[in-house]
Every structure is written in C-alpha cells, then in structure tokens.
Design a protein around this motif. Structure first.
Motif, PDB file in Angstrom:
ATOM      1  N   ARG A  10     -21.854 -14.154 -15.567  1.00  0.00           N
ATOM      2  CA  ARG A  10     -22.964 -13.786 -16.454  1.00  0.00           C
ATOM      3  C   ARG A  10     -23.303 -12.300 -16.382  1.00  0.00           C
ATOM      4  NH1 ARG A  10     -25.328 -18.731 -14.417  1.00  0.00           N
ATOM      5  NH2 ARG A  10     -26.556 -17.444 -12.979  1.00  0.00           N
ATOM      6  N   ALA A  11     -22.757 -11.606 -15.407  1.00  0.00           N
ATOM      7  CA  ALA A  11     -23.087 -10.196 -15.211  1.00  0.00           C
ATOM      8  C   ALA A  11     -22.512  -9.329 -16.326  1.00  0.00           C
ATOM      9  CB  ALA A  11     -22.553  -9.718 -13.860  1.00  0.00           C
ATOM     10  N   SER A  12     -23.129  -8.185 -16.552  1.00  0.00           N
ATOM     11  CA  SER A  12     -22.617  -7.234 -17.536  1.00  0.00           C
ATOM     12  C   SER A  12     -21.358  -6.575 -16.980  1.00  0.00           C
ATOM     13  CB  SER A  12     -23.668  -6.159 -17.837  1.00  0.00           C
ATOM     14  OG  SER A  12     -23.887  -5.353 -16.691  1.00  0.00           O
ATOM     15  N   MET A  13     -20.613  -5.886 -17.835  1.00  0.00           N
ATOM     16  CA  MET A  13     -19.396  -5.206 -17.396  1.00  0.00           C
ATOM     17  C   MET A  13     -19.713  -4.158 -16.341  1.00  0.00           C
ATOM     18  SD  MET A  13     -16.200  -5.077 -17.491  1.00  0.00           S
ATOM     19  CE  MET A  13     -15.874  -6.141 -18.912  1.00  0.00           C
ATOM     20  N   LEU A  14     -20.821  -3.457 -16.508  1.00  0.00           N
ATOM     21  CA  LEU A  14     -21.234  -2.459 -15.518  1.00  0.00           C
ATOM     22  C   LEU A  14     -21.464  -3.111 -14.166  1.00  0.00           C
ATOM     23  CD1 LEU A  14     -22.216   0.345 -14.656  1.00  0.00           C
ATOM     24  CD2 LEU A  14     -24.480  -0.254 -15.573  1.00  0.00           C
ATOM     25  N   GLU A  15     -22.178  -4.217 -14.160  1.00  0.00           N
ATOM     26  CA  GLU A  15     -22.440  -4.913 -12.901  1.00  0.00           C
ATOM     27  C   GLU A  15     -21.153  -5.442 -12.277  1.00  0.00           C
ATOM     28  OE1 GLU A  15     -26.932  -6.618 -13.885  1.00  0.00           O
ATOM     29  OE2 GLU A  15     -25.169  -7.741 -14.513  1.00  0.00           O
ATOM     30  N   LYS A  16     -20.240  -5.934 -13.105  1.00  0.00           N
ATOM     31  CA  LYS A  16     -18.975  -6.448 -12.580  1.00  0.00           C
ATOM     32  C   LYS A  16     -18.158  -5.352 -11.910  1.00  0.00           C
ATOM     33  CE  LYS A  16     -18.446 -10.343 -15.779  1.00  0.00           C
ATOM     34  NZ  LYS A  16     -17.718 -10.912 -16.936  1.00  0.00           N
ATOM     35  N   ILE A  17     -18.115  -4.171 -12.511  1.00  0.00           N
ATOM     36  CA  ILE A  17     -17.381  -3.059 -11.905  1.00  0.00           C
ATOM     37  C   ILE A  17     -17.978  -2.699 -10.550  1.00  0.00           C
ATOM     38  CG2 ILE A  17     -16.775  -0.620 -12.149  1.00  0.00           C
ATOM     39  CD1 ILE A  17     -16.702  -1.030 -15.167  1.00  0.00           C
ATOM     40  N   ILE A  18     -19.300  -2.662 -10.484  1.00  0.00           N
ATOM     41  CA  ILE A  18     -19.968  -2.342  -9.219  1.00  0.00           C
ATOM     42  C   ILE A  18     -19.709  -3.430  -8.183  1.00  0.00           C
ATOM     43  CG2 ILE A  18     -22.218  -2.057  -8.109  1.00  0.00           C
ATOM     44  CD1 ILE A  18     -23.188  -0.695 -10.666  1.00  0.00           C
ATOM     45  N   TYR A  19     -19.799  -4.701  -8.583  1.00  0.00           N
ATOM     46  CA  TYR A  19     -19.556  -5.808  -7.654  1.00  0.00           C
ATOM     47  C   TYR A  19     -18.127  -5.759  -7.101  1.00  0.00           C
ATOM     48  CZ  TYR A  19     -23.865  -7.919  -9.476  1.00  0.00           C
ATOM     49  OH  TYR A  19     -25.161  -8.173  -9.825  1.00  0.00           O
ATOM     50  N   ILE A  20     -17.156  -5.464  -7.970  1.00  0.00           N
ATOM     51  CA  ILE A  20     -15.764  -5.410  -7.525  1.00  0.00           C
ATOM     52  C   ILE A  20     -15.573  -4.286  -6.511  1.00  0.00           C
ATOM     53  CG2 ILE A  20     -13.396  -4.914  -8.261  1.00  0.00           C
ATOM     54  CD1 ILE A  20     -14.054  -6.344 -10.886  1.00  0.00           C
ATOM     55  N   ASN A  21     -16.173  -3.136  -6.782  1.00  0.00           N
ATOM     56  CA  ASN A  21     -16.073  -2.024  -5.841  1.00  0.00           C
ATOM     57  C   ASN A  21     -16.673  -2.378  -4.484  1.00  0.00           C
ATOM     58  OD1 ASN A  21     -15.061   0.821  -6.830  1.00  0.00           O
ATOM     59  ND2 ASN A  21     -16.036  -0.122  -8.609  1.00  0.00           N
TER      60      ASN A  21
END
Length: 285
Positions: A10-21
């Motif tokens: 459900r996260a935005s693309m911005l949040e997903k990039i941060i979570y992956i990092n």
C-alpha cells in the motif's frame, strides 16, 4: 510478516524506495557482523553489488551500476540520503508521477555510476586506486535537480531559523560543494552526484512533455519534438473516450497554468482552491 507485506504493497513509490534502502542496510549490517568473525574485509553484498572502479570487475558484474544505489557505507550515510529523498521526493511527486520518481531514481543512479567509472579511469588523481561506489546520492540528486529545474523559484522553509530559500539556490549550493570536492577523499562519489544531477537537469529541461515515459524516450532528450504532445480532436458528438480526453486536456491546461504561477511567484502564491486542485490531480496519477 503479513502485515509488513500489506503495508509495503500500500506504500507509495517514494516510501517503497526508502523501505528497500533501509532493509538492504540492515541486511548489510547483519552480514558484516557475521563475515567479521572470519576477518573478511568486504562482505558478500559489497563484493557483488557495489560498483567497482575497475572496468574488468564491472564487466563481470554489470548489474552493479544500479544495485550500488541501494547500498550505504554507514548509519549517517543512509540517514542523510533517506532524509533528502523524503523531502525532495515528496515535492517531486506533487508535479510528477510515482512512476517517474522511480525512473529518475534508477536512471540518475545509472548516470552517476557512469560518471564514477569515467572519472576514476580517466583522471590521474584516481589512477592506481581501487575504489567502490555505494549510496543513493546519485538518484537523490537526480530527483532534487529535476524538480529544481521544473520549479526553480519554489521556496523551502528552513526550520528553527524560519528562513526561506529558493529551490534553485539550495541546489546550486550543493552542486558547488560537489565541484570543489572532486579531488577530495570521496572524489569518485562527488562525480556520481554530478552525474545524477546532470540527468535530472537534462531530462526536465529537454523533455517536450512531462508525461513522457522516461525509459521509452531517452533517445529524444536532445531533440525537442512537439509531435510528442497529445492532440485532442473535437467533435459535435464526442464519444465517451473523447469526452474523457477533453476533460483530461482541460485539467492539464489548468495544471500548466498553476505550475507557471508557482514558477513565477512560488507555491505560497496559490489560492486555496488551486492548491486543492493540484493535490487532487497528483493523487489521481
């Protein structure tokens, strides 16, 4: 675990990039701790996914020109990058789509990697040195410079001192700091930052339509082609599809007028209705 998966989906693309990092950084810490028991100086992730200045090493690991952008050298390294990514990423997605945010991050990372490889294999300062590149900075610089090129006069408020600074001035400061640090201890990293910044500037300043798909139109960066703009055909009895197209065209026209206003006077000059309209349109992308 299931809750984490649902939250991530459900996260935005911005949040997903941060979570992956963050997830990769935690994994790096765990692997470093384990390999340290065997006195290994470079953990498995860095060996296979960091970008090496050696062209021979890069040829055997071509994926590293992208994967290095998700690795970090320490806590403060990832903290600064994620903070900058969050600040400028949120601003970026007010004017561009979530997909374009990912494209800028990935292509900025690639440009940064190319600049790193060219610089470390060209300038005498780097010759004889074995270097590796990690960090999301090139991708962040791509997003930061891209949005600053699009709305240069947007004003950001600096907390505590309650000072406002224009976006182009802040970005110009970062660029100058990188330029004067090219022969420093992290010269290769600064070249990567400039590579990501160059991509962000070139694409936004040369793209004829901000809705173009980045991956499909890289070859058109250096040639402005008005034929890429959408054409709307009018009819006395428009079909439902044409009605929808006309509606989108009117919305786009209004968005362009608002963006022009922001570029000239800043975001604070917008009326409440204009801000609400821009926010709704951004959520529909």
């Amino acid at each position: 675990m299931e809750n984490l998966k649902q939250h991530f989906s459900r996260a935005s693309m911005l949040e997903k990039i941060i979570y992956i990092n963050i997830a990769v950084f935690v994994l790096e810490l765990l692997i470093s701790s384990f390999t340290g028991l065997y006195r290994s100086q470079l953990n498995f992730i860095d060996q296979w996914f960091a970008l090496s200045s050696s062209l021979d090493a890069y040829i055997t690991k071509p994926w590293s020109i992208v994967s290095y952008g998700f690795l970090h050298a320490g806590f403060f390294h990832i903290l600064f990058n994620c903070f900058a990514l969050y600040i400028f990423g949120r601003l970026f997605t007010e004017y561009f789509t979530q997909k374009q945010l990912l494209n800028f991050y990935l292509l900025g990372t690639i440009f940064g990697g190319l600049f790193f490889l060219i610089a470390t294999n060209t300038f005498p300062f780097f010759l004889g040195k074995s270097l590796i590149l990690v960090g999301a900075s090139a991708g962040v610089y791509s997003i930061m410079v891209g949005i600053a090129t699009y709305i240069p006069n947007y004003e950001l408020r600096i907390p505590l001192v309650n000072l406002y600074i224009k976006l182009w001035q802040l970005v110009a400061f970062f660029i100058v700091m990188n330029l004067i640090s090219l022969s420093g201890s992290n010269g290769g990293g600064h070249f990567a930052h400039l590579g990501g910044a160059l991509f962000g500037f070139l694409y936004v300043s040369r793209a004829s339509n901000k809705e173009l798909n980045l991956f499909e139109n890289i070859s058109k960066w250096f040639k402005r082609d008005k034929s890429n703009l959408k054409t709307v055909y009018k009819s006395d009895n428009p079909t439902p599809r044409r009605k929808d197209t006309l509606r989108k065209s009117d919305n786009q026209k209004k968005i362009d007028e608002i963006l022009d206003k922001i570029g000239k006077s800043g975001y604070d000059a917008l009326t409440k209705e204009e801000k609400e309209f821009l926010f709704k349109q951004g959520n529909q992308k």
